[in-house]
Design an enzyme around this catalytic site. Structure first.
Site, PDB file in Angstrom:
ATOM      1  N   LYS A 143       9.834 -18.652 -20.524  1.00 47.46           N
ATOM      2  CA  LYS A 143      10.850 -19.857 -19.736  1.00 47.46           C
ATOM      3  C   LYS A 143      10.152 -20.138 -18.513  1.00 47.46           C
ATOM      4  O   LYS A 143      10.905 -20.121 -17.263  1.00 47.46           O
ATOM      5  CB  LYS A 143      12.347 -19.301 -19.679  1.00 47.46           C
ATOM      6  CG  LYS A 143      13.253 -20.391 -19.214  1.00 47.46           C
ATOM      7  CD  LYS A 143      13.399 -21.437 -20.109  1.00 47.46           C
ATOM      8  CE  LYS A 143      14.146 -22.641 -19.743  1.00 47.46           C
ATOM      9  NZ  LYS A 143      14.335 -23.686 -20.558  1.00 47.46           N
ATOM     10  N   ASP A 154      15.470 -10.420 -28.893  1.00 49.78           N
ATOM     11  CA  ASP A 154      16.698 -10.167 -29.357  1.00 49.78           C
ATOM     12  C   ASP A 154      17.449 -11.216 -29.839  1.00 49.78           C
ATOM     13  O   ASP A 154      17.839 -11.360 -31.042  1.00 49.78           O
ATOM     14  CB  ASP A 154      17.586  -9.271 -28.421  1.00 49.78           C
ATOM     15  CG  ASP A 154      18.976  -8.836 -28.687  1.00 49.78           C
ATOM     16  OD1 ASP A 154      18.904  -8.441 -29.763  1.00 49.78           O
ATOM     17  OD2 ASP A 154      20.178  -9.230 -28.049  1.00 49.78           O
ATOM     18  N   ASP A 181      17.699 -12.636 -34.232  1.00 45.06           N
ATOM     19  CA  ASP A 181      18.950 -12.568 -34.994  1.00 45.06           C
ATOM     20  C   ASP A 181      18.905 -14.197 -35.563  1.00 45.06           C
ATOM     21  O   ASP A 181      19.108 -14.217 -36.637  1.00 45.06           O
ATOM     22  CB  ASP A 181      20.106 -12.379 -34.094  1.00 45.06           C
ATOM     23  CG  ASP A 181      20.728 -11.311 -34.214  1.00 45.06           C
ATOM     24  OD1 ASP A 181      20.026 -10.292 -34.202  1.00 45.06           O
ATOM     25  OD2 ASP A 181      22.167 -11.289 -34.228  1.00 45.06           O
TER      26      ASP A 181
HETATM   27  C1  IPM Z   1      19.177  -4.947 -31.400  1.00 41.04           C
HETATM   28  C2  IPM Z   1      20.516  -4.796 -31.103  1.00 41.04           C
HETATM   29  C3  IPM Z   1      20.516  -4.122 -29.797  1.00 41.04           C
HETATM   30  C4  IPM Z   1      19.568  -4.730 -28.645  1.00 41.04           C
HETATM   31  C5  IPM Z   1      21.730  -3.622 -29.278  1.00 41.04           C
HETATM   32  C6  IPM Z   1      22.474  -3.016 -30.391  1.00 41.04           C
HETATM   33  C7  IPM Z   1      21.669  -2.736 -27.860  1.00 41.04           C
HETATM   34  O1  IPM Z   1      21.102  -5.976 -30.970  1.00 41.04           O
HETATM   35  O2  IPM Z   1      18.210  -4.144 -31.776  1.00 41.04           O
HETATM   36  O3  IPM Z   1      18.581  -6.394 -31.579  1.00 41.04           O
HETATM   37  O4  IPM Z   1      20.328  -5.638 -27.996  1.00 41.04           O
HETATM   38  O5  IPM Z   1      18.419  -4.798 -28.517  1.00 41.04           O
HETATM   39 MN    MN Z   2      19.832  -7.874 -31.371  1.00 38.30          MN
END
Ligand code: IPM
Ligand code: MN
Length: 365
Positions: free
Chosen positions: A192, A248, A252
């Site tokens: 960013k 992170d 997802d």
């Molecule tokens: C991941 C998870 C972890 C993170 C959490 C559980 C601390 O979301 O491995 O992506 O945020 O890294």
């Molecule tokens: Mn995560």
């Protein structure tokens, strides 16, 4: 060959999914004649309950004395709604990553062709999606100081710090370049830099590191644009390197391309793969502990099972064995077996254990 593995089942569905991954590992051992010796340790909520600490000293010792670590998941809502909680299961995972120097988190996004029609996105968008995220894992806003909350005349205030040093950026970008070199030679560095100082440094170092990789094309992308591109044209990507928090969030999002977060494995490495054979690593699914699904034999164990081939490749240098596990998963999916999260019409629904057994059967044969 002989390998020592520490298994940390953790919380929620963690114990169920690691049980299945261990079954698959043992099947690899008996088919290819390797001796995998396993030791179990405590991490997360279960460790807090038994010892008071999310990461007991014994667990760290056990991990340090092994060739690789297999992790289930940590986290339990028991701690989530208490902002004053002194110790949290997640602290155990973060402490483990830091304590073992696991700075490079690899999350491959590979779409199994048989899952394309059941995914949330149009099949034509998902065709040919095969890329890998390289997420920085021991720095950035997850670990930066100051980090605190305090009371002011106008109520509470809190601060987190996003900070990166040159060596931290350098080593993670190098992981991205090395992986790109072994694949499609395209590296996207996500930042960013239009707003954040730490991102401007990130971009500058990325350019410098990439100079030693003239065969790799480096492109910079803002994190918001990347979030959009992942949905618009995911087949665009080959290797993506980014910070701890951006990685992170984006992984997802990207997991939805593979049909479910339950399909996404990950490797957290203490070195640059390809440079040194036998990189120490921790292998875990990218998803969480799904406490509501725990103990029901419904969770998808494939993300954890698919972490085994990453372990075999990156930590043990066993490419053929790794391929055997990936082929086994592919075959089981092709035959129509699905856990609830990847079910489509006409598929046969199976539970956690049954899915593990099916993969084991294919690895053995
Ligand atoms: C991941 C998870 C972890 C993170 C959490 C559980 C601390 O979301 O491995 O992506 O945020 O890294
Ligand atoms: Mn995560």
């Amino acid at each position: 060959m002989h390998f020592k593995i520490t298994v940390l089942p953790g919380d929620g569905i963690g114990p169920e999914i690691t049980t299945e991954a261990v079954k698959v590992l043992k099947a690899v051992g008996s088919r290819f004649n390797h001796d995998f010796s396993l030791e179990y340790g405590l991490l997360g909520g279960v460790a807090i309950d038994k010892t008071g600490a999310a990461l007991p000293e014994d667990t760290l010792k056990l991990c340090r004395a092994s060739d690789a670590v297999l992790l289930g998941a940590v986290g339990d809502p028991k701690w989530d709604n208490d902002p004053q909680a002194r110790v949290r299961p997640e602290d155990g995972l973060l402490g483990l990553r830091k304590g073992l120097g696991l700075f490079a988190n690899l999350r491959p996004i590979k779409v199994f062709p048989v899952l394309i029609n059941g995914a949330n996105l149009k099949p034509e968008v998902l065709k040919g999606v095969d890329f890998i995220f390289v997420r920085e894992l021991t720095g950035g806003i997850y670990f930066g100081r100051p980090r605190k909350r305090w009371q002011t005349a106008r109520g509470w205030r809190a601060i987190d710090t996003m900070s990166y040093s040159e060596p931290e950026i350098e080593r993670i970008v190098r992981v991205g370049c090395e992986l790109a070199r072994g694949r499609g030679k395209k590296l996207v560095s996500v930042d960013k830099a239009n707003v954040l100082e730490s991102s401007r440094l990130w971009r500058q170092i990325a350019v410098e590191v990439a100079k030693s990789y003239p065969d790799v094309a480096l492109e910079h992308m803002f994190v918001d644009a990347c979030a959009m591109r992942l949905i618009q044209n995911p087949a665009y990507f080959d290797v993506v390197v980014t910070t701890n928090m951006f990685g992170d969030i984006l992984t997802d999002e990207a997991s939805m391309l593979a049909g479910s977060l339950g399909m996404l494995p990950s490797a957290s490495l203490a070195g640059v793969p390809q440079e040194k054979a036998g990189t120490f690593g921790l292998y875990e699914p990218s998803h969480g502990s799904a406490p509501r699904r725990a103990g029901q034999n419904v969770a998808n164990p494939l993300a954890t099972i698919l972490s085994i081939p990453m372990m075999l490749r990156y930590s043990f240098g066993l490419g053929e064995e790794a391929q055997a596990v990936e082929d086994a998963v592919s075959e089981v999916l092709s035959e129509g077996y699905r856990t609830y999260d990847i079910m489509s019409e006409g598929n046969e629904k199976v539970g956690t254990r049954e899915m593990g057994d099916l993969v084991v059967g294919k690895v053995r044969s």
